[in-house]
Design a protein around this motif. Structure first.
Motif, PDB file in Angstrom:
ATOM      1  N   PRO A  89      28.637  25.200 -28.551  1.00  0.00           N
ATOM      2  CA  PRO A  89      28.365  24.660 -27.222  1.00  0.00           C
ATOM      3  C   PRO A  89      28.710  23.179 -27.050  1.00  0.00           C
ATOM      4  O   PRO A  89      28.403  22.599 -26.007  1.00  0.00           O
ATOM      5  N   PHE A  90      29.327  22.539 -28.055  1.00  0.00           N
ATOM      6  CA  PHE A  90      29.427  21.082 -28.060  1.00  0.00           C
ATOM      7  C   PHE A  90      30.809  20.531 -27.708  1.00  0.00           C
ATOM      8  O   PHE A  90      31.013  19.321 -27.752  1.00  0.00           O
ATOM      9  N   GLY A  91      31.766  21.370 -27.412  1.00  0.00           N
ATOM     10  CA  GLY A  91      33.075  20.879 -27.014  1.00  0.00           C
ATOM     11  C   GLY A  91      34.034  20.680 -28.171  1.00  0.00           C
ATOM     12  O   GLY A  91      33.663  20.752 -29.351  1.00  0.00           O
ATOM     13  N   GLY A  92      35.302  20.389 -27.828  1.00  0.00           N
ATOM     14  CA  GLY A  92      36.371  20.309 -28.812  1.00  0.00           C
ATOM     15  C   GLY A  92      36.285  19.115 -29.750  1.00  0.00           C
ATOM     16  O   GLY A  92      36.561  19.233 -30.941  1.00  0.00           O
ATOM     17  N   ARG A  93      35.910  17.930 -29.229  1.00  0.00           N
ATOM     18  CA  ARG A  93      35.878  16.737 -30.076  1.00  0.00           C
ATOM     19  C   ARG A  93      34.829  16.851 -31.176  1.00  0.00           C
ATOM     20  O   ARG A  93      35.092  16.519 -32.333  1.00  0.00           O
ATOM     21  N   LEU A  94      33.639  17.312 -30.800  1.00  0.00           N
ATOM     22  CA  LEU A  94      32.601  17.487 -31.820  1.00  0.00           C
ATOM     23  C   LEU A  94      32.943  18.634 -32.766  1.00  0.00           C
ATOM     24  O   LEU A  94      32.547  18.609 -33.934  1.00  0.00           O
ATOM     25  N   CYS A  95      33.677  19.614 -32.288  1.00  0.00           N
ATOM     26  CA  CYS A  95      34.142  20.699 -33.154  1.00  0.00           C
ATOM     27  C   CYS A  95      34.983  20.114 -34.287  1.00  0.00           C
ATOM     28  O   CYS A  95      34.769  20.439 -35.466  1.00  0.00           O
ATOM     29  N   LYS A  96      35.917  19.243 -33.952  1.00  0.00           N
ATOM     30  CA  LYS A  96      36.750  18.603 -34.964  1.00  0.00           C
ATOM     31  C   LYS A  96      35.920  17.670 -35.846  1.00  0.00           C
ATOM     32  O   LYS A  96      36.015  17.703 -37.084  1.00  0.00           O
ATOM     33  N   MET A  97      35.095  16.818 -35.223  1.00  0.00           N
ATOM     34  CA  MET A  97      34.365  15.793 -35.955  1.00  0.00           C
ATOM     35  C   MET A  97      33.384  16.396 -36.955  1.00  0.00           C
ATOM     36  O   MET A  97      33.314  15.967 -38.113  1.00  0.00           O
ATOM     37  N   VAL A  98      32.611  17.377 -36.515  1.00  0.00           N
ATOM     38  CA  VAL A  98      31.612  17.992 -37.389  1.00  0.00           C
ATOM     39  C   VAL A  98      32.272  18.654 -38.593  1.00  0.00           C
ATOM     40  O   VAL A  98      31.821  18.496 -39.736  1.00  0.00           O
ATOM     41  N   ASN A  99      33.362  19.358 -38.366  1.00  0.00           N
ATOM     42  CA  ASN A  99      34.038  20.031 -39.475  1.00  0.00           C
ATOM     43  C   ASN A  99      34.715  19.047 -40.423  1.00  0.00           C
ATOM     44  O   ASN A  99      34.720  19.262 -41.637  1.00  0.00           O
ATOM     45  N   VAL A 100      35.262  17.963 -39.880  1.00  0.00           N
ATOM     46  CA  VAL A 100      35.843  16.933 -40.743  1.00  0.00           C
ATOM     47  C   VAL A 100      34.760  16.291 -41.596  1.00  0.00           C
ATOM     48  O   VAL A 100      34.947  16.052 -42.796  1.00  0.00           O
ATOM     49  N   PHE A 101      33.594  16.009 -41.003  1.00  0.00           N
ATOM     50  CA  PHE A 101      32.470  15.450 -41.757  1.00  0.00           C
ATOM     51  C   PHE A 101      32.054  16.382 -42.890  1.00  0.00           C
ATOM     52  O   PHE A 101      31.818  15.948 -44.022  1.00  0.00           O
ATOM     53  N   ILE A 102      31.954  17.672 -42.578  1.00  0.00           N
ATOM     54  CA  ILE A 102      31.526  18.648 -43.580  1.00  0.00           C
ATOM     55  C   ILE A 102      32.542  18.751 -44.714  1.00  0.00           C
ATOM     56  O   ILE A 102      32.182  18.766 -45.898  1.00  0.00           O
ATOM     57  N   ILE A 103      33.825  18.786 -44.374  1.00  0.00           N
ATOM     58  CA  ILE A 103      34.869  18.915 -45.392  1.00  0.00           C
ATOM     59  C   ILE A 103      34.953  17.654 -46.241  1.00  0.00           C
ATOM     60  O   ILE A 103      35.006  17.714 -47.478  1.00  0.00           O
ATOM     61  N   MET A 104      34.960  16.482 -45.586  1.00  0.00           N
ATOM     62  CA  MET A 104      34.995  15.217 -46.326  1.00  0.00           C
ATOM     63  C   MET A 104      33.804  15.097 -47.273  1.00  0.00           C
ATOM     64  O   MET A 104      33.946  14.687 -48.429  1.00  0.00           O
ATOM     65  N   SER A 105      32.639  15.445 -46.773  1.00  0.00           N
ATOM     66  CA  SER A 105      31.434  15.361 -47.583  1.00  0.00           C
ATOM     67  C   SER A 105      31.516  16.287 -48.787  1.00  0.00           C
ATOM     68  O   SER A 105      31.134  15.921 -49.903  1.00  0.00           O
ATOM     69  N   GLY A 106      32.042  17.492 -48.572  1.00  0.00           N
ATOM     70  CA  GLY A 106      32.186  18.441 -49.671  1.00  0.00           C
ATOM     71  C   GLY A 106      33.103  17.911 -50.761  1.00  0.00           C
ATOM     72  O   GLY A 106      32.773  17.956 -51.954  1.00  0.00           O
ATOM     73  N   TYR A 107      34.267  17.397 -50.351  1.00  0.00           N
ATOM     74  CA  TYR A 107      35.215  16.857 -51.328  1.00  0.00           C
ATOM     75  C   TYR A 107      34.640  15.641 -52.042  1.00  0.00           C
ATOM     76  O   TYR A 107      34.737  15.511 -53.266  1.00  0.00           O
ATOM     77  N   CYS A 108      34.064  14.717 -51.278  1.00  0.00           N
ATOM     78  CA  CYS A 108      33.536  13.486 -51.858  1.00  0.00           C
ATOM     79  C   CYS A 108      32.383  13.792 -52.815  1.00  0.00           C
ATOM     80  O   CYS A 108      32.275  13.186 -53.887  1.00  0.00           O
ATOM     81  N   SER A 109      31.539  14.729 -52.443  1.00  0.00           N
ATOM     82  CA  SER A 109      30.410  15.099 -53.281  1.00  0.00           C
ATOM     83  C   SER A 109      30.873  15.732 -54.578  1.00  0.00           C
ATOM     84  O   SER A 109      30.413  15.357 -55.665  1.00  0.00           O
ATOM     85  N   ILE A 110      31.791  16.654 -54.496  1.00  0.00           N
ATOM     86  CA  ILE A 110      32.198  17.377 -55.697  1.00  0.00           C
ATOM     87  C   ILE A 110      33.001  16.478 -56.640  1.00  0.00           C
ATOM     88  O   ILE A 110      32.883  16.571 -57.864  1.00  0.00           O
ATOM     89  N   TYR A 111      33.801  15.545 -56.081  1.00  0.00           N
ATOM     90  CA  TYR A 111      34.556  14.650 -56.966  1.00  0.00           C
ATOM     91  C   TYR A 111      33.691  13.503 -57.468  1.00  0.00           C
ATOM     92  O   TYR A 111      34.016  12.883 -58.489  1.00  0.00           O
ATOM     93  N   SER A 112      32.590  13.226 -56.795  1.00  0.00           N
ATOM     94  CA  SER A 112      31.596  12.319 -57.373  1.00  0.00           C
ATOM     95  C   SER A 112      30.962  12.972 -58.592  1.00  0.00           C
ATOM     96  O   SER A 112      30.695  12.305 -59.606  1.00  0.00           O
ATOM     97  N   LEU A 113      30.722  14.276 -58.515  1.00  0.00           N
ATOM     98  CA  LEU A 113      30.205  15.008 -59.674  1.00  0.00           C
ATOM     99  C   LEU A 113      31.218  15.026 -60.818  1.00  0.00           C
ATOM    100  O   LEU A 113      30.844  14.997 -61.993  1.00  0.00           O
ATOM    101  N   VAL A 114      32.505  15.082 -60.465  1.00  0.00           N
ATOM    102  CA  VAL A 114      33.552  15.003 -61.488  1.00  0.00           C
ATOM    103  C   VAL A 114      33.483  13.660 -62.209  1.00  0.00           C
ATOM    104  O   VAL A 114      33.513  13.594 -63.447  1.00  0.00           O
TER     105      VAL A 114
END
Length: 314
Positions: A89-114
């Motif tokens: 329900p949040f529109g196209g911009r938040l669709c992109k932003m939320v998913n980019v945040f989630i993906i960036m966080s996933g990569y950054c978190s897992i490579y911090s564990l590395v």
């Protein structure tokens, strides 16, 4: 009732049974969001307020805590998304932003564990001979590189993620690749970079550290206790990582194999994936709460810093 109608009803039954998943996912995601933000902000606050400069290990731990925050900040949107049965329900911009945040966080978190697994290997197995590789400046450069490199895999979602309407009135946030080759290439890249490569590195260094500690000669009771505690922490951290991440990515691999027609999924298998895929996504999110507990709170030095800061505040 004929056989076809019975088969149809049987196929639809699991979809009716998972209606409760939406409400359960909503509250689960909100709880993860609150706990994760509280724990990780607390870690960053303690490490920032303490007078002494952070060690190399603490730099990596603070980066891990910071890496979880973009994901946690996006979770309220994801919770509402789940409550509305994955309608966006949040529109196209938040669709992109939320998913980019989630993906960036996933990569950054897992490579911090590395980085943590490699640093822990150097610190416990080669405490003297590799001191040059464990300097705070190099640790900060490594963390900065992790953040920069974590943005790059999110670029395809920044470009191709969009909101579309299906069935006339249902709005969904979905990635729409321009062609088959781009879709397969991006999905394979995601699995390799966020799962196969880091899981190999983390498992390799964790097991090498575990073996080194097991084979180390006994130098005293206190040393033996510290080695045993470090070993248990390594095993616990590795198990948590594997349990939380493997189910989600195995589902993703099955989906890709079906997409490229290497596997031909049956209707029952499709239903199984439909039911369990959101559950495995939620399981993966749980690492944002477990990471500060496993890597920070159990540490004696961190508890000592908390006591010192609390004394200064009095």
């Amino acid at each position: 009732m004929d056989g076809n109608q019975t088969k149809t009803n049987a196929s639809l039954c699991p979809f009716n049974l998972i209606r409760w998943h939406y409400l359960a996912s909503y509250w689960y995601i909100l709880v993860i969001c609150v706990l994760g933000i509280v724990f990780n902000v607390f870690v960053l606050t303690v490490l920032c307020l303490h007078k002494k400069a952070c060690t190399v290990a603490e730099i990596y731990l603070s980066n891990l805590a910071a890496a979880d925050l973009p994901l946690l900040s996006a979770l309220p949107f994801w919770a509402e998304h789940a409550l509305k049965e994955f309608e966006w329900p949040f529109g196209g911009r938040l669709c992109k932003m939320v998913n980019v945040f989630i993906i960036m966080s996933g990569y950054c978190s897992i490579y911090s564990l590395v980085l943590i697994s490699i640093d822990r290997y150097l610190a416990l197995v080669f405490p003297l001979s590799h001191e040059r590789l464990r300097r705070p400046l190099l640790a900060k450069v490594g963390c900065l590189m992790v953040w920069v490199l974590s943005f790059l895999p999110s670029v395809p979602h920044l470009i191709y993620m969009d909101v579309i309407t299906i069935h006339g009135n249902i709005t969904i946030c979905i990635v729409i690749y321009p062609n088959y080759a781009t879709a397969v290439g991006c999905e394979i890249m995601q699995i390799m970079l966020i799962f196969i490569i880091p899981i190999f590195i983390i498992s390799f260094y964790s097991l090498k550290t575990f073996q080194a500690l097991r084979n180390r000669p006994i130098e005293g009771v206190s040393v033996q206790k510290r080695a045993k505690k470090a070993t248990l922490l390594i095993v616990a951290a590795l198990l948590v990582f594997l349990i939380c991440w493997i189910p989600f990515h195995m589902m993703a691999i099955i989906y890709i194999l079906d997409y490229v027609e290497v596997l031909m999924l049956t209707p029952n298998t499709t239903i199984f994936i439909y039911v369990w895929y959101p559950i495995f996504i939620n399981l993966k999110m749980f690492t944002s709460v477990l990471n500060p507990i496993l890597y920070v709170f159990v540490g004696k030095n961190f508890r000592k810093k908390v006591k010192e800061i609390s004394k200064c505040q009095k």
